[in-house]
Structures are given as structure tokens and as C-alpha cells.
Enzyme design. Structure first.
Site, mmCIF file in Angstrom:
data_model
loop_
_atom_site.group_PDB
_atom_site.id
_atom_site.type_symbol
_atom_site.label_atom_id
_atom_site.label_comp_id
_atom_site.label_asym_id
_atom_site.label_seq_id
_atom_site.Cartn_x
_atom_site.Cartn_y
_atom_site.Cartn_z
ATOM 1 N N ARG A 28 89.737 -57.503 55.386
ATOM 2 C CA ARG A 28 90.466 -58.612 56.017
ATOM 3 C C ARG A 28 91.529 -58.074 56.967
ATOM 4 N NH1 ARG A 28 88.308 -60.492 51.511
ATOM 5 N NH2 ARG A 28 88.062 -62.746 51.122
ATOM 6 N N SER A 173 85.287 -69.759 44.356
ATOM 7 C CA SER A 173 85.946 -68.509 44.775
ATOM 8 C C SER A 173 87.279 -68.753 45.480
ATOM 9 C CB SER A 173 85.017 -67.676 45.678
ATOM 10 O OG SER A 173 83.849 -67.311 44.989
ATOM 11 N N ASP A 292 82.225 -60.932 40.930
ATOM 12 C CA ASP A 292 81.897 -59.513 41.071
ATOM 13 C C ASP A 292 82.065 -58.715 39.780
ATOM 14 O OD1 ASP A 292 81.074 -59.657 43.681
ATOM 15 O OD2 ASP A 292 82.968 -59.004 44.541
#
Length: 410
Positions: A28, A173, A292
Site C-alpha cells: 500500500r 475483510s 490468510d
């Protein structure tokens, strides 16, 4: 490279490990740094994904190949869409060319981006002609991969009027969306997230600043698993972590209490301690905000002979592999009784763990790393073990440090 894993001395562990910066934060920030050159980044991830991202952002080639790096594919799609005068073909590995991108492409085209498919509709490779985007509102389903939403948010402040995103339906998420917004806020970019609407105000430039990337919580999960399987009294100190993390996977600290693992937060580190035996009750948990770590948790449960019901996992179907089917296949080979749906995994209590089973990794770094701690219960083979470099360059060296012997096999 295939490796055989064994633990020769089942002793109390006392080790310290330094883990590279978060891949999620790093990727990011790399996009933001290229949009706002005033940013300096420290503790950048050394993962393959972040290396691919840096190369893609620095090359002048028309074709940009990001390999297996899914985050790079999603973030770069929006980035190149607003690079006026630049034309690129964004592509990746064979698996990447079978991972959907249409939802993000459609959202960008709704904003005015010029993107076409080079081959199969809805999938990379895609041709992007960068242009000035003036539309400031777009709608996207809230239950899609958060990377699509974050991709739009990362370019939002550079749009003439900023951006408002309407999220349709249930949102998944959320921590990853909040991570993106928090990083924007750190740079002085104003945002709001109320109900199903996210707004980012335009920002031409920012103050010069240095951002230190927190270490990766997903990478920490494998050490949580190791401590869960280790003797009481074992502990591993991990750097560099903070209590108020932006990463959704920091929920590990709470989840692994079920396995008798206590997390002690220090100044820029965490200390994982095995303080009691694993609870034998079924572990029921919704991982929609931290998918994850599902592979790590499933393997830990199998190793500890407890049942689990993991839900909220629909995004795992479109990762490096179909992670739910891959888990089912490999755990079954080890002796597990397991079933999966499109969004859940159900593991029964196991009475045995088979030895010397060869675990396929499906070009998925998390398959290799999630199964490695099982060496504390049985000898195990990991095929294509080098795949870990996608997110964790020093993984096998660190495994040796905590007591797992790794032997390359032909």
C-alpha cells in the site's frame, strides 16, 4: 527444492526472531509513495510480492509482469489507470491469469478509466491507458476481495474531486479496508467510513514524512503454531510488533489462547509463551476479517487433535490456489477427516498423523509455511519449498533456529 522436516530434540524453545515488514502495509505504501514522493518508507517487506511491486513501479516497459503477486495486480490496475499518458499491459503467472479482476476493472471503467482485456474477458493480462479521471463516485459489492476496494482508495486522493465508494451488501475483510484508510490518514489525507459509504478527500501534496512498517502478523502465525505445539515453558520473541496494529491478522493473539499460547506485548515486540495445554473443545471461529491465517489454524488444530469449524473463508477460493480444496487434499493425506464448502472448513478430531507425507504447495507460500510446524509432531516433506519467498525470505532459516531441521531431498 523439496525439503524433509524433522524435529530431533523436543526441548523447550527460547528464541528471538526478527520478521520483515508487513507485505500488506508495504505494498500500500509503495503505491502511495509513488503518488506522493514526500513519503519515505522504513522496514519495507523483503517479500517477492513487494520486490515485484517495486520493479513494476520503476520500469518503463510496456509489459509489466508481476508473477504470482496478487496484491500488486490489484493495486497496480488502479495506479496505472490514473497515470496520464502511460500505456501498459499488466500480466502475471499462469495462475494470475486465472484470478478474476473484472469487478475492479468495471469499477474503474465506471469512473472513466480505459482498460481492455488482452485475452480472456475478466482476467489478466489487461491493457491500461492512463488518463485523467474526473468522476468521483462509484459502487462496488462489499463482499468482494478487500484488495479491490483498497486499490480504489489508494488512488482516491489524487483524483480531482476525491472519491466516494458505495459498498453494496455485506462488507468482508473490514480490517484491510481500515488499514488502507489508516495509512491515508497517517499521510494527512482525510477519509470517512460510515455504514456502507467510504469517502476520501482530494490531496495534491503532503508533508514530508517517514512511515515505519510494522512486521507482518501473517508471518507471525507460523510461530504461534510452533509455540502451540511446543512444550510448556517455550517462548519466542518476535520483532517488530505493536499492540494497536492495523493488521487484521493480529487477532492471532486472542485465537491462540485456545492453544495455551499467551501473547505479551512489549516495546516494539511480542513474546509468545506456551503456558498451558490446548483446550480440547471444538474451535469455532469466523475468519472473514483474517482469512490468510486459516491454513495455519487448521494445521494447528490437526496437530493438536482437536476439531474446528472455520467460516468466512470465501475469498480463499481465488488466492494463489483454491486454498480450501488444497487444505482438504493435503490434510487428508496426513490422516485427517475434513470437509470444505465454498466458504468454510470443518475438521474432525484425528487419531493419527501419518509420517513422511509429501505436502504439495500449489505455488502457494502459505501452504508451505502453514504445514512446517507439523514437524513438531511427525517428519514431513514440503514440495517446492522455495515458494515461501513470496512473503517470507528467511522462513527456512528461522525454522532451523526454532529447532526444525530442514534437509533438501532429491
Amino acid at each position: 527444492m523439496d525439503v524433509l522436516l524433522k524435529v530431533l530434540n523436543d526441548k523447550i524453545i527460547k528464541e528471538e526472531i526478527i520478521i520483515s515488514g508487513s507485505k500488506s502495509e508495504s505494498n500500500r505504501l509503495l503505491i502511495l509513495q509513488n503518488l506522493f514522493p514526500e513519503v519515505t518508507i522504513e522496514n519495507l517487506s523483503d517479500s517477492d510480492d513487494s520486490v515485484h511491486m517495486q520493479h513494476a513501479l520503476s520500469t518503463n516497459n510496456e509489459t509489466v509482469d508481476i508473477g504470482h503477486a496478487g496484491t500488486a495486480m490489484r493495486f497496480l490496475t488502479s495506479y496505472f489507470a490514473v497515470k496520464e499518458g502511460r500505456e501498459v499491459v499488466l500480466t502475471g503467472s499462469e495462475r494470475m491469469q486465472n484470478r478474476p479482476i473484472e469487478i475492479l476493472v468495471n469499477a474503474l471503467k465506471d469512473l472513466g478509466a480505459e482498460i481492455t482485456y488482452e485475452d480472456k474477458i475478466g482476467y489478466p493480462p489487461i491493457r491500461i491507458k492512463g488518463r485523467k479521471i474526473t468522476t468521483s463516485r462509484v459502487a462496488i459489492n462489499g463482499n468482494v476481495s478487500s484488495q479491490y476496494i483498497s486499490s480504489l482508495l489508494l488512488i482516491a486522493a489524487k483524483l480531482k474531486s476525491g472519491l466516494e465508494i458505495e459498498l453494496i451488501g455485506k462488507i468482508t475483510s473490514v480490517p484491510y479496508i481500515n488499514m488502507t484508510l489508516s495509512l491515508l490518514n497517517q499521510l494527512g489525507i482525510e477519509t470517512s467510513f460510515q455504514e456502507n459509504s467510504i469517502k476520501v478527500l482530494p490531496k495534491k501534496s503532503i508533508e514530508k514524512q517517514t512511515v515505519v512498517v510494522e512486521s507482518d502478523w501473517s508471518s507471525a502465525s507460523y510461530f504461534y503454531s510452533i509455540i502451540a505445539l511446543a512444550k510448556i515453558g517455550s517462548e519466542i520473541k518476535l520483532s517488530a510488533y505493536k499492540k494497536d496494529s492495523l493488521q487484521g491478522d493480529s487477532c492471532l493473539a486472542e485465537i491462540y489462547q485456545h492453544f495455551g499460547v499467551e501473547t505479551v506485548f512489549g516495546d516494539n515486540f511480542i513474546n509468545l509463551k506456551k503456558v498451558k495445554d490446548t483446550q480440547k473443545e471444538v474451535l469455532e471461529i469466523n475468519l472473514q476479517n483474517a482469512p490468510d491465517i486459516a491454513q495455519t489454524i487448521a494445521v494447528t488444530c490437526f496437530a493438536e487433535s482437536i476439531a474446528c469449524n472455520l467460516t468466512g473463508l470465501h475469498t480463499l477460493k481465488i488466492k494463489e490456489t483454491d486454498r480450501l480444496e488444497a487444505l482438504k487434499e493435503e490434510l487428508t493425506k496426513l490422516g485427517a477427516t475434513i470437509s470444505v464448502t465454498n466458504e468454510s472448513l470443518h475438521l474432525e478430531v484425528s487419531s493419527e498423523i501419518k509420517e513422511n507425507v509429501a505436502i504439495k504447495t500449489y505455488n502457494d507460500h502459505r501452504m508451505a509455511m502453514a504445514f512446517a510446524p507439523l514437524a513438531f509432531r511427525t517428519s514431513i516433506k514440503i514440495l517446492n519449498a522455495e515458494v515461501v519467498s513470496k512473503s517470507f525470505q528467511s522462513f527456512w532459516k528461522d525454522m532451523q533456529q526454532v529447532g526444525i531441521q530442514t534437509q533438501e531431498i532429491k
